[in-house]
Design a protein around this motif. Sequence first.
Motif, PDB file in Angstrom:
ATOM      1  N   MET A  66       0.849  -1.200   0.000  1.00 49.09           N
ATOM      2  CA  MET A  66       0.000   0.000   0.000  1.00 49.09           C
ATOM      3  C   MET A  66       0.892   1.261   0.000  1.00 49.09           C
ATOM      4  N   SER A  67       0.556   2.242  -0.839  1.00 54.12           N
ATOM      5  CA  SER A  67       1.392   3.444  -0.883  1.00 54.12           C
ATOM      6  C   SER A  67       1.184   4.263   0.402  1.00 54.12           C
ATOM      7  N   ARG A  68       2.137   5.178   0.669  1.00 50.61           N
ATOM      8  CA  ARG A  68       2.034   6.013   1.887  1.00 50.61           C
ATOM      9  C   ARG A  68       0.788   6.885   1.837  1.00 50.61           C
ATOM     10  N   GLU A  69       0.477   7.377   0.599  1.00 48.09           N
ATOM     11  CA  GLU A  69      -0.704   8.252   0.454  1.00 48.09           C
ATOM     12  C   GLU A  69      -1.995   7.500   0.798  1.00 48.09           C
ATOM     13  N   VAL A  70      -2.075   6.256   0.306  1.00 48.11           N
ATOM     14  CA  VAL A  70      -3.295   5.482   0.565  1.00 48.11           C
ATOM     15  C   VAL A  70      -3.401   5.166   2.060  1.00 48.11           C
ATOM     16  N   ALA A  71      -2.260   4.817   2.679  1.00 46.87           N
ATOM     17  CA  ALA A  71      -2.263   4.501   4.112  1.00 46.87           C
ATOM     18  C   ALA A  71      -2.706   5.731   4.919  1.00 46.87           C
ATOM     19  N   LEU A  72      -2.183   6.898   4.544  1.00 49.76           N
ATOM     20  CA  LEU A  72      -2.553   8.139   5.243  1.00 49.76           C
ATOM     21  C   LEU A  72      -4.039   8.423   5.059  1.00 49.76           C
ATOM     22  N   PHE A  73      -4.507   8.230   3.816  1.00 49.11           N
ATOM     23  CA  PHE A  73      -5.925   8.467   3.537  1.00 49.11           C
ATOM     24  C   PHE A  73      -6.808   7.572   4.408  1.00 49.11           C
ATOM     25  N   LEU A  74      -6.451   6.281   4.473  1.00 48.30           N
ATOM     26  CA  LEU A  74      -7.274   5.338   5.239  1.00 48.30           C
ATOM     27  C   LEU A  74      -7.254   5.668   6.730  1.00 48.30           C
ATOM     28  N   ARG A  75      -6.038   6.018   7.225  1.00 52.20           N
ATOM     29  CA  ARG A  75      -5.943   6.339   8.651  1.00 52.20           C
ATOM     30  C   ARG A  75      -6.762   7.595   8.967  1.00 52.20           C
ATOM     31  N   THR A  76      -6.632   8.617   8.097  1.00 51.07           N
ATOM     32  CA  THR A  76      -7.369   9.857   8.329  1.00 51.07           C
ATOM     33  C   THR A  76      -8.867   9.604   8.287  1.00 51.07           C
ATOM     34  N   LEU A  77      -9.274   8.753   7.329  1.00 52.11           N
ATOM     35  CA  LEU A  77     -10.693   8.443   7.198  1.00 52.11           C
ATOM     36  C   LEU A  77     -11.202   7.742   8.459  1.00 52.11           C
ATOM     37  N   SER A  78     -10.450   6.750   8.950  1.00 50.66           N
ATOM     38  CA  SER A  78     -10.926   6.024  10.132  1.00 50.66           C
ATOM     39  C   SER A  78     -10.913   6.939  11.356  1.00 50.66           C
ATOM     40  N   GLU A  79      -9.937   7.854  11.446  1.00 48.39           N
ATOM     41  CA  GLU A  79      -9.915   8.778  12.593  1.00 48.39           C
ATOM     42  C   GLU A  79     -11.036   9.805  12.493  1.00 48.39           C
ATOM     43  N   ARG A  80     -11.471  10.109  11.265  1.00 52.85           N
ATOM     44  CA  ARG A  80     -12.602  11.029  11.096  1.00 52.85           C
ATOM     45  C   ARG A  80     -13.894  10.334  11.522  1.00 52.85           C
ATOM     46  N   LEU A  81     -13.998   9.046  11.157  1.00 53.92           N
ATOM     47  CA  LEU A  81     -15.218   8.301  11.503  1.00 53.92           C
ATOM     48  C   LEU A  81     -15.283   8.013  13.001  1.00 53.92           C
ATOM     49  N   ASP A  82     -14.138   7.759  13.619  1.00 51.08           N
ATOM     50  CA  ASP A  82     -14.107   7.497  15.055  1.00 51.08           C
ATOM     51  C   ASP A  82     -13.017   8.379  15.690  1.00 51.08           C
ATOM     52  N   PRO A  83     -13.421   9.563  16.202  1.00 53.11           N
ATOM     53  CA  PRO A  83     -12.436  10.527  16.708  1.00 53.11           C
ATOM     54  C   PRO A  83     -11.617  10.007  17.892  1.00 53.11           C
ATOM     55  N   THR A  84     -12.084   8.915  18.538  1.00 56.97           N
ATOM     56  CA  THR A  84     -11.317   8.427  19.689  1.00 56.97           C
ATOM     57  C   THR A  84     -10.023   7.725  19.237  1.00 56.97           C
ATOM     58  N   LEU A  85      -9.964   7.343  17.957  1.00 58.71           N
ATOM     59  CA  LEU A  85      -8.749   6.672  17.470  1.00 58.71           C
ATOM     60  C   LEU A  85      -7.546   7.610  17.497  1.00 58.71           C
ATOM     61  N   LEU A  86      -7.803   8.886  17.181  1.00 58.93           N
ATOM     62  CA  LEU A  86      -6.698   9.855  17.203  1.00 58.93           C
ATOM     63  C   LEU A  86      -6.219  10.074  18.640  1.00 58.93           C
ATOM     64  N   LEU A  87      -7.154  10.181  19.560  1.00 58.07           N
ATOM     65  CA  LEU A  87      -6.763  10.344  20.967  1.00 58.07           C
ATOM     66  C   LEU A  87      -5.925   9.144  21.424  1.00 58.07           C
ATOM     67  N   ALA A  88      -6.365   7.952  21.029  1.00 61.31           N
ATOM     68  CA  ALA A  88      -5.622   6.745  21.421  1.00 61.31           C
ATOM     69  C   ALA A  88      -4.192   6.814  20.883  1.00 61.31           C
ATOM     70  N   ARG A  89      -4.038   7.381  19.686  1.00 61.06           N
ATOM     71  CA  ARG A  89      -2.693   7.481  19.108  1.00 61.06           C
ATOM     72  C   ARG A  89      -1.867   8.535  19.877  1.00 61.06           C
ATOM     73  N   VAL A  90      -2.514   9.628  20.296  1.00 59.04           N
ATOM     74  CA  VAL A  90      -1.791  10.694  21.020  1.00 59.04           C
ATOM     75  C   VAL A  90      -1.322  10.194  22.384  1.00 59.04           C
ATOM     76  N   VAL A  91      -2.202   9.512  23.128  1.00 59.71           N
ATOM     77  CA  VAL A  91      -1.840   9.117  24.497  1.00 59.71           C
ATOM     78  C   VAL A  91      -1.255   7.705  24.568  1.00 59.71           C
ATOM     79  N   GLU A  92      -1.258   7.025  23.437  1.00 59.22           N
ATOM     80  CA  GLU A  92      -0.737   5.647  23.364  1.00 59.22           C
ATOM     81  C   GLU A  92      -1.418   4.757  24.402  1.00 59.22           C
ATOM     82  N   ALA A  93      -2.722   4.928  24.530  1.00 61.65           N
ATOM     83  CA  ALA A  93      -3.517   4.136  25.485  1.00 61.65           C
ATOM     84  C   ALA A  93      -4.980   4.245  25.070  1.00 61.65           C
ATOM     85  N   PRO A  94      -5.834   3.350  25.586  1.00 61.86           N
ATOM     86  CA  PRO A  94      -7.254   3.454  25.220  1.00 61.86           C
ATOM     87  C   PRO A  94      -7.900   4.687  25.853  1.00 61.86           C
ATOM     88  N   PRO A  95      -8.750   5.401  25.146  1.00 61.90           N
ATOM     89  CA  PRO A  95      -9.459   6.548  25.729  1.00 61.90           C
ATOM     90  C   PRO A  95     -10.383   6.102  26.857  1.00 61.90           C
TER      91      PRO A  95
END
Length: 263
Positions: A1-30
């Motif tokens: 998978m290209s870097r652009e596609v991976a970024l797109f998918l990650r951004t899309l999933s974080e947009r659909l579920d905003p808690t995923l980004l928080l989990a990435r920031v704190v490296e723990a479950p929200p």
Amino acid sequence: MSREVALFLRTLSERLDPTLLLARVVEAPPDPWQRQLLTSTSETIMVLASRRIGKSTTVGVMAAQELAKPRHEVIIICPTLAQSQLLFAKIAYTWDLIGLPIADKRRTLLELHLENGSIARCVPAGQEGTGARGHGIKRGALIYDEAAFIPDKVFGSTLAIAEDDAKTILITTPGGKSGRAFEMWTDYEDFPDVERIRACSLDLPRMAKTVERARRNMSPLEFKVEHGLAWMGRGTPFFDPETISKAYTDTPPLALGDIYAGL
Ligand SMILES: Nc1ncnc2c1ncn2[C@@H]1O[C@H](COP(=O)(O)OP(=O)(O)OP(=O)(O)O)[C@@H](O)[C@H]1O
Ligand SMILES: [Mg+2]
């Protein structure tokens, strides 16, 4: 998978579920309260939260997510300049972590303006809120961090900033039993539409160590306020009078030696 596609998918999933980004920031479950705040659709939300529980980090995530949407604006009002700078650093960190290819137009210690037309500003409240006057947010959020420590005059001059589809969010540890934040938390008649979220460190196993340390180091009243979420009664001194009196003692006598103290 290209870097652009991976970024797109990650951004899309974080947009659909905003808690995923928080989990990435704190490296723990929200936490449950963080999930409730990040997924809320209410126009006005108030969070009463313990010390060190993640208030500013969560606000940083909310702000960064607004920045990703075109022409959205977030204004965060903090009691002091130092708190504004600290919070802005969290927003900038989280925005950079999202990794979207949207360039900065301007970045200072308190503001980020992006090419997509979105803006985040952290504003120190001062006594009157003059630093935030004159703004209007149509899409985005107006957030008060440590709202119980922001003077009522500031609320008077800034609450109108949130217009149309903008959310208003107050997040705070408890303060005195008066003022806008206290009223909004306790008065269900005057503020019927506020979604209230309680975030208590005593309920969270991940906070156990912090809580135990605080219990040892704080006065019982401080602990009740900062971790137990009790509002301070009128006339209740925050610092235990016994602790204060112990801090002033004549014994041992103050030894100034040869130093002339000008007395
Ligand atoms: N769900 C979580 N799991 C683990 N750690 C978390 C979680 N949420 C936040 N944290 C961490 O908790 C710490 C404190 O976060 P933060 O500074 O946002 O708290 P705060 O409530 O604003 O603190 P203060 O009361 O000092 O203002 C940070 O290290 C942050 O990464
Ligand atoms: Mg904080």
